[in-house]
Motif scaffolding. Structure first.
Motif, PDB file in Angstrom:
ATOM      1  N   GLU A   5      83.400  60.996  47.643  1.00 48.14           N
ATOM      2  CA  GLU A   5      84.170  60.683  48.850  1.00 48.14           C
ATOM      3  C   GLU A   5      83.486  61.339  50.025  1.00 48.14           C
ATOM      4  N   LYS A   7      82.389  62.843  53.569  1.00 44.94           N
ATOM      5  CA  LYS A   7      83.089  63.471  54.700  1.00 44.94           C
ATOM      6  C   LYS A   7      82.452  62.952  55.984  1.00 44.94           C
ATOM      7  N   ILE A   9      82.766  62.700  60.254  1.00 45.39           N
ATOM      8  CA  ILE A   9      83.389  63.100  61.518  1.00 45.39           C
ATOM      9  C   ILE A   9      83.194  61.949  62.502  1.00 45.39           C
ATOM     10  N   PRO A  33      90.012  56.146  54.534  1.00 44.90           N
ATOM     11  CA  PRO A  33      90.500  57.239  55.380  1.00 44.90           C
ATOM     12  C   PRO A  33      89.555  58.429  55.450  1.00 44.90           C
ATOM     13  N   MET A  35      87.078  59.114  57.596  1.00 42.92           N
ATOM     14  CA  MET A  35      86.660  59.616  58.894  1.00 42.92           C
ATOM     15  C   MET A  35      87.756  60.422  59.571  1.00 42.92           C
ATOM     16  N   ILE A  36      87.408  61.622  59.984  1.00 42.91           N
ATOM     17  CA  ILE A  36      88.355  62.441  60.747  1.00 42.91           C
ATOM     18  C   ILE A  36      88.003  62.276  62.225  1.00 42.91           C
ATOM     19  N   GLY A  58      78.774  70.320  56.703  1.00 40.49           N
ATOM     20  CA  GLY A  58      79.212  69.579  55.534  1.00 40.49           C
ATOM     21  C   GLY A  58      79.512  68.116  55.718  1.00 40.49           C
ATOM     22  N   ALA A  59      79.297  67.578  56.926  1.00 35.15           N
ATOM     23  CA  ALA A  59      79.559  66.148  57.087  1.00 35.15           C
ATOM     24  C   ALA A  59      78.459  65.344  56.415  1.00 35.15           C
TER      25      ALA A  59
ATOM     26  N   THR D 109      96.070  53.361  55.705  1.00 37.97           N
ATOM     27  CA  THR D 109      95.673  53.468  54.307  1.00 37.97           C
ATOM     28  C   THR D 109      96.919  53.440  53.420  1.00 37.97           C
ATOM     29  N   LYS D 118      93.762  63.519  54.814  1.00 37.73           N
ATOM     30  CA  LYS D 118      93.297  63.202  56.155  1.00 37.73           C
ATOM     31  C   LYS D 118      94.230  63.779  57.219  1.00 37.73           C
ATOM     32  N   ILE D 122      93.227  66.267  60.212  1.00 39.76           N
ATOM     33  CA  ILE D 122      93.416  65.920  61.631  1.00 39.76           C
ATOM     34  C   ILE D 122      94.207  67.015  62.317  1.00 39.76           C
ATOM     35  N   LEU D 654      86.294  69.413  58.556  1.00 35.75           N
ATOM     36  CA  LEU D 654      85.427  69.362  57.374  1.00 35.75           C
ATOM     37  C   LEU D 654      85.858  70.340  56.291  1.00 35.75           C
TER      38      LEU D 654
END
Ligand SMILES: Cc1cc2nc3c(=O)[nH]c(=O)nc-3n(C[C@H](O)[C@H](O)[C@H](O)COP(=O)(O)OP(=O)(O)OC[C@H]3O[C@@H](n4cnc5c(N)ncnc54)[C@H](O)[C@@H]3O)c2cc1C
Ligand SMILES: Cc1cc2nc3c(=O)[nH]c(=O)nc-3n(C[C@H](O)[C@H](O)[C@H](O)COP(=O)(O)OP(=O)(O)OC[C@H]3O[C@@H](n4cnc5c(N)ncnc54)[C@H](O)[C@@H]3O)c2cc1C
Ligand code: SF4
Ligand code: SF4
Ligand code: SF4
Ligand code: SF4
Ligand code: SF4
Ligand code: SF4
Ligand code: SF4
Ligand code: SF4
Lengths: 137, 289, 132, 655
Positions: A5, A7, A9, A33, A35-36, A58-59, D109, D118, D122, D654
């Motif tokens: 999965e 990570k 940004i 889901p 992407m933050i 870590g992205a 989602t 998520k 956020i 992250l």
């Protein structure tokens, strides 16, 4: 790899891409889901350093979204972004990071579908690339 | 004496000696030697605009290279030569023709930087000699002679390649005639085409083009016409015999009138080589005994 | 009659490549026709020729008399508001015909007296312009 | 900065099942509580409801919070709501931020586990942001409630009247001695054919008499400084050599003046005197002396005007006067000019006497024009039997002149042809056109009227115009039949392109942007057509692009309403999320100045005079952040979007 999965940004601008993302939500569109989102006023606010910072922390992928050329809320901010990204991509290459891990797209407030498709497609492509190797070390 | 490389071209060696000889002689009088290229090829008489036809420009370019032995300019007299030589050089050195250019240089087995400037004899008169200076050299003032300067198309267009004079309102030849004491006549067809090359294929069309020009010149009250091109001269002079209206208007080469003003020998002026005999007019104006 | 067998797009590409002009740039204002010294005899006139080419009627234009009447005087190209040079297009069209081995002019067709009278340059140009 | 830790409270909203249906809220709350840096995490069914808001208020008081994160819907919906809530209990509204876990999370989602992940992330990014948020106060700027309108054509006059009627003082400035602009030169106006002077003159007089309007004619802008709400403008009023307080506009001097020169108002078709009134209905109704043409001022002899003036108004020692104005807003209404006929070489370079441009023909048609409304041609005063109109002369011609369509010439050509036909019944009007563009109310009908009344339209562009005897020959084409057409006309009227009156230098003086042709650029082509990107500058009329009178007037009222809106309060609030400069770090390189789209940054020397640094003009900064991204040393920082904050946000997303 199967369950990887990524990570991601996402730096998105308040006026266009974030509004487009909101519309995707109101329209109940579905997309991965991973992407933050981090919303800023303008894509030109994004210092290339932040992108490197994201990869370093870590992205596996970084997405940038702004208004279409000529539609920038701040006149020409997206042109500044447009100029910065290719340079940054070269730098990424030198650092051993696949330039495809960085994606820039122009998505307007009404392009919910484009937002959905872009994020889906980008997430898939990062999945294929696998975890960013510099993060393993 | 200052030497400038000179390119007569095919027609001046044969049918248009009067354009050529007068130019050489008047230049001599004005302190410039028009030094003919040692070897030259016919320029081709027409500039092909077909984009893959740059091979046709070998001959013109060869002439320009040859000129470098004498000067960084090459003088032409015939409007067609001027057009072909100048455009060939201009277009060959456009960045988009890099590959062609290199190929041609390989073929010619030489280096050439495009620096030979093609100039028309009128430009020599204006820039190297100067019309003010020219004024002081006049022996027979052309006072009272109303001359219509006809430039035609080949000297003026395409203006971005030739950059000779304003394509809608050229004045260089008129200014020269003013310096010789003549009266330049304004008319709106200075740069209209005489029908030029369609002459061979469709003489009637060319003749009608020329007739329109002549009508405009006569309306403007001119006594005669001056041209820079053997083809224009032929179309406007000789073809008068085919026109539906009789004009009886003499058509000179500009160099003949220049020669007349500088008292060049009648043999060189060659006033017999015309369809409409210009001598009665010149006599009437007291310019010829 | 010249019947070209290549696909339409091929001829269009040829015309545009040989002339260096883009056919779709023309917005049919007619200024080229208005200023052309030989338009009175042309069939079709410059702006119509371009229109026919835009419509893909290539054979119609290639077989027309109009393209042989262009005197290459450059008035049309000089004044066209859209930067289209019909003189160059006509040159390209003639070239296409000639390269298909169809000569437009033969010596026999020319008047003998005329040959001895007219300046050299006319013949040199004519043979370059009208023959294969 | 981490040392004085913030006291942050997080409120997570269920929104019924809108959020709670996908996001496992108890789990989110649990994970956030594990984070050391928040004081309290509470969830609620509907945060925006009264009970929800009360809960937030109570918690703030109880836990002595200083910052709040609400995790709920998009900030575009309830950011203002919650900011108001927190400020009602003493928290700075800019220390309350929204985490969007509905539109950008729960709704997009179906995977509950991932949605929960998520949402947590956020919220964490927003917590990180809030950690460094400063309390901000909106910047208040005082507003000088007075406007300056530059250019007094119909657009400028309308703008001034609208602002003045709303009760605010306006200065209406024009470089010419009279107001009125081009409309005062027109004969009758399409599509209704009312007489231009008849509808304009009352407006001019009204402007002159309005207690809130000050006219400054014969004046030009010298310099300008300041910003939205607070401009200082220096104006140069040119020497008039006539004391306008004494002059009554009786014209006695004009009659006596012996010196003649081409009349600008009639575009050179007639002569005026060295002392002159622009036109009979001029406002103010006064005369000026045109110094370069005056025999006394140039050569020292004459003074006839002085001798004959019954009021002693002549003032040969008059000088230019500089006035400094303080205004809060400026409206540009500088209008247009016509392209110089000299540009049109193959149409005769403006040298052929019987080839006139559109405005010259308006004068010829005008009842107060050179021939008192009789249509005569300039060369010999003959009545032209055949008039050719050439449309698109210099317009739609990217190769040789202007690439754009001038928009109004199709209509005024139709009008002029109709008016010509009204005056010369047997006359033949012929119009060469490429397209007839009639995009306006009543316009197509008007075009139909032209053809009904006997105007011949020929579809083709003209290539060449020249004289033959006393005729003007026009070479055109009829593209519909493929014929080259030659017309022997008595008079040719060119519908020459409009071009902006404002020069590059003028725009630079005002720091306004122009498009490639010189039209002023609006803030947004569709949604902000009367504003500019420079705060406090508005646009009216044809200075922004070719326009007819109805459009110019509509835009003028639009610009006026923007000015009035600005003036409703004597202060302005400006968003405080702007950029700053850390003077110690700034190297004075100026990179940030170049990237700022609002010219909000300027190089200055520090107070001690030791180094160059940058100052932010706070009222101009719109907070885009481009400078912060561009600054090589990190000295430029955007408030509440500092480098540190964004980097921490990335980390939060992250973790
Ligand atoms: C031939 C012709 C016919 C027309 N007929 C019609 C018609 O029938 N119907 C219709 O609706 N429209 C018509 N129009 C259009 C009409 O003229 C314009 O829409 C209208 O005049 C625009 O008004 P404006 O106030 O924006 O500009 P303008 O009238 O150009 O006024 C601008 C003013 O600003 C002043 N100014 C310029 N620069 C400066 C400066 N730097 N400092 C100070 N002052 C300055 C000028 O002196 C002028 O007074 C016609 C136009 C033309 C060319
Ligand atoms: C196919 C098409 C494409 C277009 N593309 C563009 C383009 O690309 N760019 C562009 O600039 N313009 C474009 N337009 C034009 C644009 O749509 C209009 O300029 C604009 O929408 C006009 O806005 P409006 O508010 O005046 O009218 P409308 O958008 O029509 O709004 C009128 C509102 O009033 C309401 N209403 C009507 N009657 C009543 C009543 N009796 N009581 C209460 N409410 C009422 C209606 O419900 C409606 O909400 C396009 C138009 C069309 C038809
Ligand atoms: S002048 Fe140019 S645009 Fe107009 S019809 Fe001719 S080629 Fe087309
Ligand atoms: S170049 Fe040919 S088509 Fe063009 S104006 Fe001249 S003769 Fe006519
Ligand atoms: S604050 Fe937003 S998310 Fe919460 S209940 Fe209200 S609308 Fe729903
Ligand atoms: S200056 Fe004197 S004479 Fe002239 S208009 Fe004014 S008042 Fe009359
Ligand atoms: S002084 Fe000047 S303005 Fe007065 S009458 Fe003489 S020329 Fe005219
Ligand atoms: S308004 Fe009509 S005449 Fe004017 S430029 Fe546009 S199309 Fe041409
Ligand atoms: S934030 Fe934008 S507007 Fe403000 S100073 Fe920086 S670049 Fe200029
Ligand atoms: S970019 Fe940074 S260092 Fe350079 S002047 Fe601006 S604030 Fe100072």
């Amino acid at each position: 790899m199967e369950n990887f999965e990524p990570k991601i940004i996402g730096f998105i601008c308040k006026w266009c891409t974030s509004a487009g993302a909101d519309l995707a939500g109101t329209s109940r569109m579905k997309y991965p889901p991973n992407m933050i989102p981090i919303t800023v006023f303008c894509s030109s606010r994004i210092d290339p350093q932040y992108i490197l910072w994201a990869f370093k922390n870590g992205a596996d992928g970084v997405f940038m979204g702004g208004c279409h050329p000529n539609d920038c809320h701040y006149q020409d901010g997206n042109y500044k972004t447009m100029k910065r990204i290719p340079i940054l991509k070269n730098l990424l290459k030198e650092l051993g990071i696949e330039p495809e891990r960085l994606r820039l797209a122009w998505i307007s407030a009404s392009e919910a579908d484009k937002f959905k498709k872009t994020i889906t497609e980008f997430t898939e492509s990062i999945k294929k690339l696998g975890p960013l190797s510099i993060n393993d070390k | 004496m200052k030497q400038i490389a000179y390119y007569p071209g095919c027609t001046l060696y044969t049918k248009s000696k009067n354009l050529d000889l007068c130019a050489r002689e008047t230049a001599q009088i004005l302190g410039v030697e028009l030094k003919e290229l040692e070897t030259w090829n016919c320029c081709g008489a027409i500039y092909s605009t077909v984009q893959d036809d740059l091979a046709n420009q070998v001959a013109p370019i060869r002439n320009l290279i040859e000129a470098q032995k004498i000067s960084n300019k090459l003088v032409t007299l015939c409007a067609a030569c001027y057009n072909v030589l100048k455009r060939s050089n201009h277009n060959l050195f456009l960045p988009e023709n890099d590959i062609y250019r290199r190929r041609m240089m390989n073929f010619l087995d030489t280096e050439y930087d495009g620096k030979t400037e093609t100039v028309h004899y009128l430009e020599v008169l204006k820039n190297d000699i100067g019309f003010e200076n020219l004024k002081t050299k006049v022996k027979t003032n052309l006072d009272g002679l109303k001359v219509a300067s006809y430039y035609g198309c080949l000297m003026l267009r395409p203006s971005d390649e030739l950059n000779f004079d304003d394509p809608d309102n050229p004045t260089m030849m008129d200014d020269m005639f003013a310096a010789l004491g003549a009266e330049p006549v304004e008319f709106p067809f200075k740069g209209e085409c005489c029908g030029g090359y369609v002459l061979v294929d469709k003489p009637d069309v060319a003749t009608r083009c020329s007739q329109t020009i002549l009508e405009s010149i006569v309306d403007a009250g001119a006594d005669c016409v001056a041209t820079t091109c053997p083809l224009c001269q032929y179309n406007i002079d000789n073809q008068q015999k085919l026109m539906s209206k009789q004009f009886n208007l003499p058509v000179f080469y500009f160099t003949q009138l220049l020669g007349l003003a500088l008292n060049v020998d009648q043999k060189i002026l060659n006033l017999d080589n015309h369809y409409i005999d210009p001598k009665p007019l010149l006599k009437q104006k007291g310019l010829l005994k | 009659m010249l019947e070209l067998i290549e696909s339409l797009q091929e001829i269009k590409k040829d015309i545009e490549l040989l002339s260096g002009q883009t056919l779709s740039d023309c917005y049919q204002c007619g200024e080229c026709t208005a200023g052309c010294p030989t338009a009175f005899a042309m069939e079709p006139v410059p702006s119509q020729a371009i229109r026919l080419l835009q419509l893909g009627k290539f054979n119609e234009v290639l077989n027309s008399t109009g393209i042989w009447l262009c005197a290459s005087c450059n008035v049309c190209g000089e004044r066209c508001p859209r930067g289209v040079d019909y003189g160059k297009i006509a040159d390209a069209l003639r070239t296409i015909v000639l390269r298909n081995k169809l000569t437009h002019l033969t010596l026999e067709k020319i008047d003998k007296q005329f040959i001895s009278d007219a300046p050299q340059q006319a013949f040199i140009a004519a043979f370059r312009k009208y023959t294969t | 900065m981490k040392s004085d830790k913030k006291r942050i409270g997080v409120f997570v909203c269920h929104c019924g099942i809108n959020i709670a249906g996908t996001v496992n809220i108890p789990e989110v709350v649990k994970r956030l509580k594990e984070q050391a840096d928040v004081i309290e995490v509470i969830d609620h069914q509907y945060c925006c409801s009264d009970p929800g808001q009360n809960l937030i208020k109570e918690t703030i008081k109880e836990k002595k919070l200083d910052s709040v994160v609400v995790a709920c819907c998009s900030p575009t919906l309830h950011e203002p709501t919650f900011r108001k809530t927190v400020s009602s209990v003493g928290i700075n509204p800019y220390n309350c931020e929204i985490a969007n876990i509905r539109e950008q999370c729960s709704w997009v989602t179906d995977d509950k586990e991932k949605a929960t992940d998520k949402a947590t992330k956020i919220i964490k990014t927003i917590i990180k942001k809030v950690e460094h948020d400063e309390p901000l106060t909106p910047i208040t700027i005082p507003v000088t409630r007075k406007a300056l309108v530059i250019g007094a054509g119909v657009a400028g006059i309308q703008t001034a009247l609208d602002i003045a009627t709303a009760g605010y003082p306006v200065i209406l400035l024009d470089k010419n001695p009279s107001i009125g602009g081009h409309m005062s030169q027109l004969s009758e106006t399409f599509p209704t054919l009312d007489c231009s002077q008849c509808i304009l003159t009352p407006k001019m007089v009204e402007a002159k008499q309005h207690p809130n309007i000050t006219l400054m004619t014969y004046s030009e802008i010298e310099s300008i400084s300041g910003y939205l709400g607070n401009f200082k403008v220096k104006v140069r009023q040119k020497a008039k050599y006539v004391d306008w307080d004494k002059c009554t506009g009786c014209d006695v001097c004009v009659d006596k003046c012996p010196k003649k020169t081409p009349d600008e108002f009639n575009h050179g078709l007639t002569q005026r005197k060295a002392i002159y009134k622009m036109f009979p209905q001029a406002v103010p109704n006064r005369v000026v002396i045109d110094a370069p043409n005056c025999l006394y001022l140039e050569k020292g002899a004459c003074r006839l005007c002085e001798k004959h003036c019954p009021f002693g108004a002549i003032k040969f020692d008059d000088q230019d006067q500089i006035t400094e104005l303080e205004v809060g807003a400026l409206v540009m209404a500088t209008g247009y000019e016509l392209l110089d006929k000299q540009m049109l070489g193959s149409y005769g370079f403006g040298k052929l006497k019987n080839v006139v441009d559109g405005l010259q023909f308006e004068r010829i048609l005008s009842a107060s024009g050179p021939f008192m409304g009789e249509v005569k041609r300039p060369s010999d005063g003959k009545i032209p039997e055949k008039v050719v109109f050439v449309q698109c002369a210099g317009s739609r011609d990217p190769e040789n002149a202007m690439a754009y369509c001038s928009k109004i010439c199709c209509m005024y050509t139709a009008k002029q042809a109709i008016l010509y036909k009204h005056r010369v019944h047997h006359g033949e009007p012929i119009i060469f056109y490429i397209d007839v563009r009639t995009g306006g109310k009543g316009f197509e009908e008007f075009y139909k009227r032209a053809t009904d009344e006997g105007v011949l339209y020929i579809r083709g562009k003209v290539s060449k115009i020249f004289e033959k005897g006393d005729k003007v020959i026009v070479w055109g084409a009829d593209t519909l039949t493929g014929k080259k057409i030659e017309v022997e006309a008595d008079l040719v009227v060119l519908s020459t392109a409009m071009k902006p009156a404002a020069t590059k230098e003028f725009a630079q003086l005002l720091k306004l942007t122009q498009d490639e042709y010189g039209w002023f650029t609006e803030a947004h082509p569709k949604l902000r057509p009367v504003e500019t990107l420079a705060g406090g500058f508005f646009l009216a009329g044809a200075c922004q692009g070719p326009k007819d009178i109805p459009e110019a007037v509509a835009q003028s009222s639009g610009a006026a309403s923007k000015v009035i809106g600005l003036f409703t309060s004597d202060t302005l609030e400006h968003l405080p999320v702007i950029a700053g400069v850390n003077e110690d770090m700034c190297s004075g390189c100026g990179i940030c100045i170049d990237v700022c789209p609002y010219k909000a940054r300027e190089l200055v020397t520090t107070e001690d005079g030791k180094k160059r640094t940058v100052k932010v003009i706070e009222v101009l900064c719109e907070g885009c952040g481009a400078c912060s991204a561009a600054c090589p040393v990190g000295a430029a920082q955007q408030k509440n979007f500092k480098d540190q904050q964004i980097q921490d946000m990335v980390k939060g997303g992250l973790e």
